[in-house]
Design an enzyme around this catalytic site. Sequence first.
Site, mmCIF file in Angstrom:
data_model
loop_
_atom_site.group_PDB
_atom_site.id
_atom_site.type_symbol
_atom_site.label_atom_id
_atom_site.label_comp_id
_atom_site.label_asym_id
_atom_site.label_seq_id
_atom_site.Cartn_x
_atom_site.Cartn_y
_atom_site.Cartn_z
ATOM 1 N N ILE A 57 -49.801 -13.871 -18.352
ATOM 2 C CA ILE A 57 -51.242 -14.054 -18.509
ATOM 3 C C ILE A 57 -51.907 -14.366 -17.170
ATOM 4 O O ILE A 57 -53.007 -13.877 -16.885
ATOM 5 C CB ILE A 57 -51.509 -15.154 -19.554
ATOM 6 C CG1 ILE A 57 -51.171 -14.628 -20.956
ATOM 7 C CG2 ILE A 57 -52.948 -15.647 -19.498
ATOM 8 C CD1 ILE A 57 -51.127 -15.689 -22.024
ATOM 9 N N TYR A 76 -44.558 -28.538 -27.658
ATOM 10 C CA TYR A 76 -45.476 -27.613 -26.993
ATOM 11 C C TYR A 76 -46.854 -27.661 -27.648
ATOM 12 O O TYR A 76 -47.882 -27.732 -26.958
ATOM 13 C CB TYR A 76 -44.917 -26.195 -27.055
ATOM 14 C CG TYR A 76 -45.808 -25.144 -26.435
ATOM 15 C CD1 TYR A 76 -45.768 -24.889 -25.070
ATOM 16 C CD2 TYR A 76 -46.693 -24.399 -27.219
ATOM 17 C CE1 TYR A 76 -46.583 -23.916 -24.497
ATOM 18 C CE2 TYR A 76 -47.515 -23.434 -26.662
ATOM 19 C CZ TYR A 76 -47.451 -23.187 -25.296
ATOM 20 O OH TYR A 76 -48.267 -22.238 -24.742
ATOM 21 N N LYS A 120 -50.595 -28.686 -25.995
ATOM 22 C CA LYS A 120 -51.777 -27.832 -25.935
ATOM 23 C C LYS A 120 -52.963 -28.462 -26.660
ATOM 24 O O LYS A 120 -54.125 -28.233 -26.286
ATOM 25 C CB LYS A 120 -51.455 -26.447 -26.499
ATOM 26 C CG LYS A 120 -50.507 -25.640 -25.615
ATOM 27 C CD LYS A 120 -51.062 -25.445 -24.208
ATOM 28 C CE LYS A 120 -50.187 -24.555 -23.357
ATOM 29 N NZ LYS A 120 -50.764 -24.319 -22.004
#
Length: 244
Positions: free
Chosen positions: A18, A150, A154
């Site tokens: 990305i 994770y 986030k």
Amino acid sequence: MNRLQGKTAVITGGASGIGLGAARRFIEEGAFVFLFGRRQGQLDAAVAELGGQARGVQGSVTDLADLDRLYAAVKAERGGLDILLANAGTGSFAPLGELTPEQYAQTFDVNVKGVIFTVQKALPLMGPGGSIILTGSTTGVMGTPDFSIYSASKAAVRNLARTWALDLKGTGIRVNVLSPGPTTTELAREVLGEDGLAAMGASTVLGRMGDPAETGAVAAFLASSDSSFMTGGEVFVDGGLAQV
């Protein structure tokens, strides 16, 4: 389009996936881009592909001295910074009952501590019109089996943006979150394999994986004045996965 003509950008985790997709688009739109990443070989390959509007700086977002080196290089060559894409991230799968302190420390050091100090150390180089973009994830707003550490990291990133938008009030600097869904990157292919990629793509409303170029296009929108009335927000590029 040349929405970013003359702008200077930093992209952490910028040598692949990305980050590299965003770098390509930023340069197409006129920006000069510093890529920051841990692997020198990947950085060299990315800079060779992107050409003279790109520079590579090797280092880790978890090392404050490395971040100081990055921003010293930006200041020396460009004088200031207009766009920051805090994109470096990591994560691994483990169900509740098998989580380890090491997994927690590694994920939060990169995804939360790394973001915090990547942004804080950039601020002296930024001024009115500056755009900070944090890479979030669909996992920050939905349950994902075996991916709790994770996902929590986030969710933390999302709240950092909300709070920093208030902290930066009056500076003219905006901060927003770009949250990809399933995207075909080198890391995704390595972790999931081709069958896993196909299954994950099928889980989206659009029935496919996203491409880094699609995420990069939205990153360019958030970096540009086209999003000038946006701060503290979150934009999903997820094929509808977390929306319906």
